[in-house]
Design an enzyme around this catalytic site. Sequence first.
Site, PDB file in Angstrom:
ATOM      1  N   ILE A   2      -8.214   0.308   9.931  1.00  0.00           N
ATOM      2  CA  ILE A   2      -9.168   1.345   9.675  1.00  0.00           C
ATOM      3  C   ILE A   2     -10.286   0.937   8.972  1.00  0.00           C
ATOM      4  O   ILE A   2     -10.168   0.134   8.221  1.00  0.00           O
ATOM      5  CB  ILE A   2      -8.398   2.737   9.253  1.00  0.00           C
ATOM      6  CG1 ILE A   2      -8.132   2.430   7.748  1.00  0.00           C
ATOM      7  CG2 ILE A   2      -7.644   3.430   9.936  1.00  0.00           C
ATOM      8  CD1 ILE A   2      -7.754   3.748   6.973  1.00  0.00           C
ATOM      9  N   TYR A  17      -9.129   7.921   9.811  1.00  0.00           N
ATOM     10  CA  TYR A  17      -8.492   8.225  11.370  1.00  0.00           C
ATOM     11  C   TYR A  17      -9.566   9.461  12.127  1.00  0.00           C
ATOM     12  O   TYR A  17      -9.008   9.616  13.128  1.00  0.00           O
ATOM     13  CB  TYR A  17      -7.151   8.811  11.514  1.00  0.00           C
ATOM     14  CG  TYR A  17      -6.150   7.667  10.947  1.00  0.00           C
ATOM     15  CD1 TYR A  17      -5.706   6.483  11.932  1.00  0.00           C
ATOM     16  CD2 TYR A  17      -5.789   7.201   9.673  1.00  0.00           C
ATOM     17  CE1 TYR A  17      -4.866   5.831  11.442  1.00  0.00           C
ATOM     18  CE2 TYR A  17      -5.010   6.342   9.158  1.00  0.00           C
ATOM     19  CZ  TYR A  17      -4.637   5.424  10.177  1.00  0.00           C
ATOM     20  OH  TYR A  17      -3.723   4.171   9.916  1.00  0.00           O
ATOM     21  N   PHE A  56       1.844   9.883   3.136  1.00  0.00           N
ATOM     22  CA  PHE A  56       2.278   9.720   4.455  1.00  0.00           C
ATOM     23  C   PHE A  56       2.712   8.251   5.147  1.00  0.00           C
ATOM     24  O   PHE A  56       3.337   7.957   6.225  1.00  0.00           O
ATOM     25  CB  PHE A  56       1.003  10.159   5.540  1.00  0.00           C
ATOM     26  CG  PHE A  56      -0.238   9.164   5.336  1.00  0.00           C
ATOM     27  CD1 PHE A  56      -0.539   7.787   5.720  1.00  0.00           C
ATOM     28  CD2 PHE A  56      -1.246   9.714   4.426  1.00  0.00           C
ATOM     29  CE1 PHE A  56      -1.577   7.230   5.621  1.00  0.00           C
ATOM     30  CE2 PHE A  56      -2.322   8.826   4.236  1.00  0.00           C
ATOM     31  CZ  PHE A  56      -2.379   7.640   4.842  1.00  0.00           C
ATOM     32  N   ASP A  57       2.496   7.389   4.313  1.00  0.00           N
ATOM     33  CA  ASP A  57       3.176   6.033   4.748  1.00  0.00           C
ATOM     34  C   ASP A  57       3.090   5.211   3.164  1.00  0.00           C
ATOM     35  O   ASP A  57       2.102   5.408   2.508  1.00  0.00           O
ATOM     36  CB  ASP A  57       2.337   5.355   5.639  1.00  0.00           C
ATOM     37  CG  ASP A  57       2.777   4.236   6.313  1.00  0.00           C
ATOM     38  OD1 ASP A  57       4.118   4.050   6.208  1.00  0.00           O
ATOM     39  OD2 ASP A  57       2.136   3.366   6.987  1.00  0.00           O
ATOM     40  N   TYR A 114       0.788  -1.103   0.115  1.00  0.00           N
ATOM     41  CA  TYR A 114       0.001   0.102  -0.195  1.00  0.00           C
ATOM     42  C   TYR A 114       0.994   1.262  -0.157  1.00  0.00           C
ATOM     43  O   TYR A 114       1.821   1.318   0.448  1.00  0.00           O
ATOM     44  CB  TYR A 114      -0.896   0.045   1.121  1.00  0.00           C
ATOM     45  CG  TYR A 114      -0.227   0.318   2.461  1.00  0.00           C
ATOM     46  CD1 TYR A 114       0.040   1.510   2.960  1.00  0.00           C
ATOM     47  CD2 TYR A 114       0.264  -0.737   3.269  1.00  0.00           C
ATOM     48  CE1 TYR A 114       0.724   1.828   4.254  1.00  0.00           C
ATOM     49  CE2 TYR A 114       0.981  -0.673   4.296  1.00  0.00           C
ATOM     50  CZ  TYR A 114       1.102   0.551   4.977  1.00  0.00           C
ATOM     51  OH  TYR A 114       2.161   1.053   6.112  1.00  0.00           O
ATOM     52  N   PHE A 146      -5.473   5.461  -0.725  1.00  0.00           N
ATOM     53  CA  PHE A 146      -4.715   4.430  -0.764  1.00  0.00           C
ATOM     54  C   PHE A 146      -4.556   3.603  -1.884  1.00  0.00           C
ATOM     55  O   PHE A 146      -5.512   3.253  -2.277  1.00  0.00           O
ATOM     56  CB  PHE A 146      -4.891   3.259   0.620  1.00  0.00           C
ATOM     57  CG  PHE A 146      -4.726   3.895   1.911  1.00  0.00           C
ATOM     58  CD1 PHE A 146      -3.590   3.526   2.475  1.00  0.00           C
ATOM     59  CD2 PHE A 146      -5.717   4.361   2.551  1.00  0.00           C
ATOM     60  CE1 PHE A 146      -3.298   4.053   3.862  1.00  0.00           C
ATOM     61  CE2 PHE A 146      -5.581   4.892   3.909  1.00  0.00           C
ATOM     62  CZ  PHE A 146      -4.303   4.615   4.729  1.00  0.00           C
TER      63      PHE A 146
END
Length: 151
Positions: A84, A110, A64-65, A53, A127
């Site tokens: 999530i 979130y 962010f990731d 991902y 994502f």
Amino acid sequence: KENDRQSDSLHHKSIKRLSREKQSKRMGVENKIITPGDGTNFPKSGDQLTMHYTGTLAAGGKQFDSSVTRGKPFQFVIGIGQVIQGWDEGVMKMSLGEKAILNISSDYGYGASGAPGAIPPNADLNFEVELLAIGTQKAPGFTGGGSCVIL
């Protein structure tokens, strides 16, 4: 009295407008397929999944990731709240080998708290995800394992 009636009328119009705006805002998760999977094998609640991902903020596209950047696929159990809500619901619509974009509204991500240092409060997320394995069943071309990290 006339001023009170005008004020009440404006108040009701403003409530109706806010209500329409809320209704038009997409809530939940939307899947956009990039590459179809096998169309046969879908995850079920309780399955261990292996995925790649990359997560970005919907507003502005800031990453962010990413498991791809780390070079380690992500493993987790689907449908039990380890990830999530947008993932729990969106990933279960994917078939083995599928690559998709999950557009996730903040209430399925979130929420109001965000993730300090990475995701602002009330942020919608995107994502890009790829379903590499369901349990021991691997997508064609995937030979590796993963790391057991909880998102």
